[in-house]
Enzyme design. Structure first.
Site, mmCIF file in Angstrom:
data_model
loop_
_atom_site.group_PDB
_atom_site.id
_atom_site.type_symbol
_atom_site.label_atom_id
_atom_site.label_comp_id
_atom_site.label_asym_id
_atom_site.label_seq_id
_atom_site.Cartn_x
_atom_site.Cartn_y
_atom_site.Cartn_z
ATOM 1 C CB SER A 270 -0.886 -0.005 1.240
ATOM 2 O OG SER A 270 -1.690 1.143 1.272
ATOM 3 C CG LEU B 193 -2.159 7.713 6.272
ATOM 4 C CD1 LEU B 193 -2.981 7.583 7.553
ATOM 5 C CD2 LEU B 193 -2.075 6.365 5.561
ATOM 6 C CG ASN C 225 -3.468 -0.018 3.748
ATOM 7 O OD1 ASN C 225 -3.594 1.039 4.324
ATOM 8 N ND2 ASN C 225 -2.553 -0.911 4.070
ATOM 9 C CB CYS D 33 0.529 5.540 9.112
ATOM 10 S SG CYS D 33 1.191 6.935 8.174
ATOM 11 C CE LYS E 177 2.192 -1.923 5.796
ATOM 12 N NZ LYS E 177 2.104 -1.377 4.427
ATOM 13 C CB ILE F 146 8.226 -3.987 9.120
ATOM 14 C CG1 ILE F 146 9.308 -3.863 8.062
ATOM 15 C CG2 ILE F 146 8.562 -5.043 10.125
ATOM 16 C CD1 ILE F 146 10.703 -3.512 8.585
ATOM 17 C CG ASN F 147 3.807 1.092 7.810
ATOM 18 O OD1 ASN F 147 4.458 1.769 7.019
ATOM 19 N ND2 ASN F 147 2.521 1.264 8.009
ATOM 20 N N GLY G 213 12.724 0.596 1.607
ATOM 21 C CA GLY G 213 13.786 0.236 0.671
ATOM 22 C C GLY G 213 14.695 -0.850 1.232
#
Lengths: 244, 305
Positions: free
Chosen positions: B21, B73, B100, B131, B166, B192-193, B218
């Site tokens: 997402s 978001l 999501n 988030c 998540k 993982i976020n 990344g």
């Protein structure tokens, strides 16, 4: 958008810290002046978005300033090197809006995309005036190239070393009547041009980008018609939709 | 021939590859480049009740291992997602989609999940309690086992579709949060976020991102993702979507050996828009190289005893 491999034909300094790179390959996705390419460089995670200065079938040129390690690495690349490139990104300028006597206003490395625009407007028989502004005589880009196209050039430098002393807005005051305005440059310059502009116009913006093709929403700005992604819905915005 | 299909919470995927997402929008940009129906599924842009602009720009920065984002978001709100984005998406993507969802209160999570779960296209709900870029929402719910369980229970109460929570790598004990979600009825865990980070602009002598901090993603966070998937696999028995810095088919196998049933691909999509296509095309050859016939056989395969 197209992903393609472009080969460097030339990569030479134009003036202090500013380079011109000519790339050969598939340029078919480039359809309007003001669009940009996004270059993958070895050793850097994000691509580098650079506006297209000019293009034809098989070649395109970009003019970039060394501002950090990424652009410094670009300056070290040699002819023959191959760059994984996303081409034809962004919306670019609309030529049909120009009227007969468009005014082009550019500052610093915001000038190059206006060159490709001027070339195409002149090819359509338009009378083009270009106001281009720089810090100092040593930073001047493309002034002779604009003249060679047949554009009237009004040059400004911040320190008065060449041309009109001051900013592009001082040059605009000398430009006389015009039918439409196209501009590209740093945001404070765009704001001043907006305030000085007496017609409708198109403004090209810059923002830090993640992807360059509309997926990450990193570069979004507010407009009168909702949120727009500079990379995908821009970088060129209509004067009437801009929210400062 | 190798078999790349997996089953995620009762729904079969042709392969375990799921664009994460926030890195895939609503799919159209990528559908211009390749047929996105080759994906297992994808998780669309995080959706909230109201439309959100997100944080001020600049909200993208780079580091040697990837990028930081503080988008916060941005999304058109649940009404516009249902009325505009899902019908458009339906023209380019024909598989069950992962919705999501994010929120600023337990009630908002429940309301948005209920509305999206009612859409036929939606196969799973992925509930973002992690988030790092919004205040008073997002990661605040994922930081502790009890608040994570509250959101899980509220969402489970409004839908029968699978609910995947998540999680954030910034939680003090991610395994405890995962276990708490499972106990509250979660059908799966994704992790993982992004991990909160910061860059400083040398010229301005101030944080580069207008928000100050941003989430790191990344390949630089891949080992963290592997470690956390490994830990959570030992803590729960529900399926895991592993993600964090995945770039190659080999990374997919590695996260599956750590315990993932499916694998998210995030930042790689932004710099290499064909990343997921390349990974999917390379999967069979890489599986053969490591002697894998059925990809499901390797889930959790790195855990011994």
């Amino acid at each position: 958008m197209k992903q393609t491999e472009l080969t460097i034909i030339e990569n030479l300094p134009l003036c202090t810290d500013v380079y011109r790179m000519v790339l050969a390959g598939d340029t078919s996705a480039v359809t309007a002046p003001g669009q940009f390419v996004n270059l993958k460089l070895d050793g850097f995670f994000l691509r580098r978005p650079i506006s297209v200065c000019d293009w034809d079938t098989g070649q395109l040129s970009i003019i970039y300033k060394v501002v950090g390690r990424g652009t410094a690495a670009m300056a070290r690349l040699r002819p023959g090197a191959v760059l994984d490139t996303l081409t034809g990104l962004g919306n670019g300028y609309d030529l049909p809006l120009s009227g007969n006597h468009p005014l082009l206003v550019g500052g610093g490395v915001g000038v190059p995309p206006l060159y490709g625009l001027a070339k195409r407007l002149i090819a359509q028989g338009k009378r083009v005036t270009a106001v281009i502004g720089f810090e100092h005589a040593d930073n001047i880009l493309l002034a002779d190239d604009f003249r060679a196209l047949g554009a009237s050039v009004i040059l400004t430098t911040a320190d008065g070393s060449v041309g009109i002393r001051g900013f592009v807005t001082n040059g605009m005051a000398e430009a006389g009547e015009y039918t439409y305005l196209y501009t590209c440059g740093p945001e404070p310059m765009l704001r001043a041009v907006y305030d000085a502009c007496r017609t409708s116009g198109q403004f090209s913006f810059e923002e830090r980008m993640g992807c360059g093709f509309g997926a990450c929403m990193g570069c979004t700005c507010r407009t009168k018609y909702g949120n727009k992604r500079i990379c995908k819905d821009g970088p060129v915005l209509q004067k009437e939709e801009i929210v400062w | 021939m190798v078999n790349t299909s997996v089953t995620l919470c009762g729904i079969e995927l042709d392969n375990p590859i799921i664009p994460a997402s926030g890195t895939f929008g609503y799919g159209y940009e990528f559908a211009e480049l390749y047929d996105i129906n080759i994906l297992g599924t994808f998780s669309f842009k995080g959706t909230t009740r109201e439309a959100r602009f997100g944080n001020p720009t600049p909200r993208i920065a780079e580091y040697a291992g990837g990028l930081l984002n503080s988008v916060g978001l941005q999304n058109p709100g649940v009404d516009a997602v249902i009325d505009e984005e899902l019908p458009k998406l339906g023209r380019v993507f024909h598989k069950p989609i992962m919705a999501n969802v994010s929120g600023f209160s337990v009630a908002e999570y429940a309301e948005v999940c209920e509305r999206l779960a009612a859409q036929e296209q939606v196969g799973w709900l992925e509930v973002n309690i992690s988030c790092p870029n919004v205040h008073g929402g997002g990661a605040a719910f994922g930081a502790e086992p009890e608040s994570a369980a509250q959101v899980t229970r509220a969402v489970k109460a409004v839908t029968k579709k699978p609910v995947i929570m998540k999680l954030s790598p910034a939680a003090a004990d991610i395994a405890a949060v995962a276990r708490s979600c499972e106990d509250a009825g979660a059908d799966g865990i994704s992790l993982i976020n992004t991990l909160p980070g910061m860059r400083i602009d040398l010229k301005r002598r101030a944080p580069l991102l207008a928000n100050g901090t941003g989430g790191m993603s990344g390949p630089g966070i891949f080992p963290l993702a592997v470690r956390m998937v490994y830990q959570v696999y030992e803590a729960v028995s529900i399926p895991i979507i592993g993600m964090g810095g995945v770039c190659y088919a080999e990374d997919v196998l590695e996260l599956m050996l750590a315990g993932a049933t499916a694998v998210g691909v995030g930042a790689a999509n932004l710099t290499e828009p064909m990343a997921c296509k390349h990974i999917i095309e390379n999967m069979p050859a890489v599986m053969e190289r490591y002697g894998i016939k059925n990809i499901t056989d390797i889930i959790g395969g790195a855990h011994h005893g």
